[in-house]
Design a protein around this motif. Structure first.
Motif, PDB file in Angstrom:
ATOM      1  N   ASP A  61     -13.603  63.710  -8.966  1.00 43.60           N
ATOM      2  CA  ASP A  61     -13.385  62.448  -9.583  1.00 43.60           C
ATOM      3  C   ASP A  61     -14.096  61.346  -9.344  1.00 43.60           C
ATOM      4  O   ASP A  61     -14.236  60.523 -10.033  1.00 43.60           O
ATOM      5  CB  ASP A  61     -12.072  62.477  -9.532  1.00 43.60           C
ATOM      6  N   ASP A  62     -14.294  60.845  -7.857  1.00 44.14           N
ATOM      7  CA  ASP A  62     -14.663  59.533  -7.478  1.00 44.14           C
ATOM      8  C   ASP A  62     -16.175  59.686  -7.357  1.00 44.14           C
ATOM      9  O   ASP A  62     -16.839  58.870  -6.648  1.00 44.14           O
ATOM     10  CB  ASP A  62     -14.370  59.386  -6.353  1.00 44.14           C
ATOM     11  N   ALA A  63     -16.903  60.733  -7.886  1.00 48.89           N
ATOM     12  CA  ALA A  63     -18.215  60.987  -7.985  1.00 48.89           C
ATOM     13  C   ALA A  63     -19.016  59.551  -8.594  1.00 48.89           C
ATOM     14  O   ALA A  63     -18.677  59.233  -9.659  1.00 48.89           O
ATOM     15  CB  ALA A  63     -18.885  62.225  -8.526  1.00 48.89           C
ATOM     16  N   THR A  64     -19.975  59.035  -7.790  1.00 47.06           N
ATOM     17  CA  THR A  64     -20.949  58.146  -8.565  1.00 47.06           C
ATOM     18  C   THR A  64     -21.906  58.700  -9.710  1.00 47.06           C
ATOM     19  O   THR A  64     -22.107  59.994  -9.469  1.00 47.06           O
ATOM     20  CB  THR A  64     -21.991  57.628  -7.467  1.00 47.06           C
TER      21      THR A  64
END
Length: 387
Positions: free
Chosen positions: A225-228
């Motif tokens: 979910d927090d991927a760049t």
């Protein structure tokens, strides 16, 4: 199966007399009472049209087997295939009865009195039992090396029967799949598309609870979910993150191979399209997991062995049809072979295993796996001339 073959052979393959004697003692017996003539009945990868005298199968090697059948009507039209997987134990005697009203095997087992009577009269019943087609046994074992009791219990339908045509029922609004942009929002923004109009006209259906295969759900996205943005791109090119996410759902990571094998035989023997779609997803997931190859070496070694066994038993015309649809098998295997070839972390033994599978595919289907490190503009398989 109206006239069972002699004990010394099955389907034209000679059987050693000692093996035949051992299977008569140690092999399991499946008795099916009142099966109508003309029913399409099979075990594992073989099927026959039953005759008037058919009452079951004998000399079944202990282990997991796929029993399947299709009822026939008065015009010899066959109903969708139904099947179940059973782990036959040494010398097991399994009796079942055909339900003429439902045109299916009865879910109620015969009475203990009936079973005892059948066992006592087994000698006279023997002539009505066809021998297990031993010529497919080694191949069947190769297809199900990792299908164990845990995989069967976890993945097969609650009802116990695998149907090629799922029983469907209306899907209420609360049960409809969520996620993504709604039709209403798309309509307000850009109008209703032809695809949306067609979708709205279709009834909302779902499998009747307990009848569907309980296969592991693949992650909805390949990245956390927090991927760049850069990480999203990386995980889209390499499915290792998604593979690990799926493996974390399993008690034992190697169960992914058991599930791959189960999905394949449910399609091959049971004609389940849902199982085939799951098999394709698993193949795509494993073939795209570049970084995981060296970290999950045991899984990929079994994956290559499994693919080799599966390709050997698939009719060429079926695989060609698969290839014609988005070149799925060829495209994914080319990606896998390229990743194995280029990786310095992959050992020579696994690379040799991949080369062996490549050579078999080229020899059997004339697929070209040369120049693996070159990016292809056309994903279609290239036919090479052997002249």
């Amino acid at each position: 199966m109206n006239r069972p073959p002699k004990m010394s052979s099955t389907d034209g393959v000679e059987m050693d007399q000692e093996l035949a004697k051992r299977l008569l003692i140690e092999g399991a017996t499946l008795v099916l009472l009142n099966v109508p003539p003309g029913t399409d009945f099979g075990v594992d990868m073989k099927s026959w049209n039953t005759g008037d005298k058919f009452k079951g199968v004998k000399m079944i090697p202990p282990g997991f087997h796929y029993i399947h059948y299709s009822a026939a009507n008065g015009f010899d039209d066959l109903a969708p295939r139904v099947g179940f997987i059973h782990n036959f134990t040494k010398s097991e005697f399994l009796a079942m009865t055909w339900d003429a009203e439902k045109e299916d095997i009865s879910t109620e087992a015969p009475s203990a009195e009936t079973v005892n009577r059948l066992k006592q009269n087994l000698a006279s019943l023997d002539q009505y039992l066809g021998p297990y087609p031993y010529d497919i046994w080694e191949q069947w074992k190769g297809l199900t090396t990792k299908v164990d009791a845990a995989v069967i219990e976890r993945c097969t339908p609650v009802c116990g029967y695998i149907r090629s045509a799922l029983e469907l029922e209306n899907c209420d609004d609360a049960s409809r799949p969520r996620g993504g942009e709604t039709v209403q929002k798309r309509t307000r923004r850009s109008g209703l598309s032809a695809e949306d109009r067609e979708q709205q006209l279709l009834p909302q259906l779902k499998p009747r609870p307990g009848t569907e295969l309980r296969l592991t759900k693949l992650p909805e996205k390949n990245y956390p979910d927090d991927a760049t943005p850069a990480e999203v791109t990386q995980h889209s090119l390499d499915t290792s993150y998604a593979l690990d996410a799926m493996l974390n759902q399993l008690k034992n990571p190697i169960e992914i191979i058991g599930e791959l094998q189960l999905a394949f035989v449910c399609f091959l023997s049971g004609q389940s399209l849902d199982a085939f779609e799951h098999w394709k997803k698993l193949v795509g997931l494993l073939c795209g997991a570049d970084a995981a190859i060296s970290m999950r070496r045991a899984i990929f070694a079994e994956f290559l062995n499994t693919l080799e066994a599966q390709v050997e038993c698939v009719p060429e015309e079926m695989l060609c049809d698969i290839v014609a649809s988005n070149n799925f098998v060829y495209h994914n295997l080319r990606n896998l072979f390229a990743n194995i070839e280029a990786s310095e972390k992959v050992d020579g033994r696994l690379k040799t295993q991949a080369v062996r599978l490549r050579d078999r595919l080229t020899k059997k289907f004339f697929w070209d796996f040369t120049c693996l490190q070159d990016e292809e503009d056309d994903e279609a398989p290239v036919v090479v001339s052997l002249d």
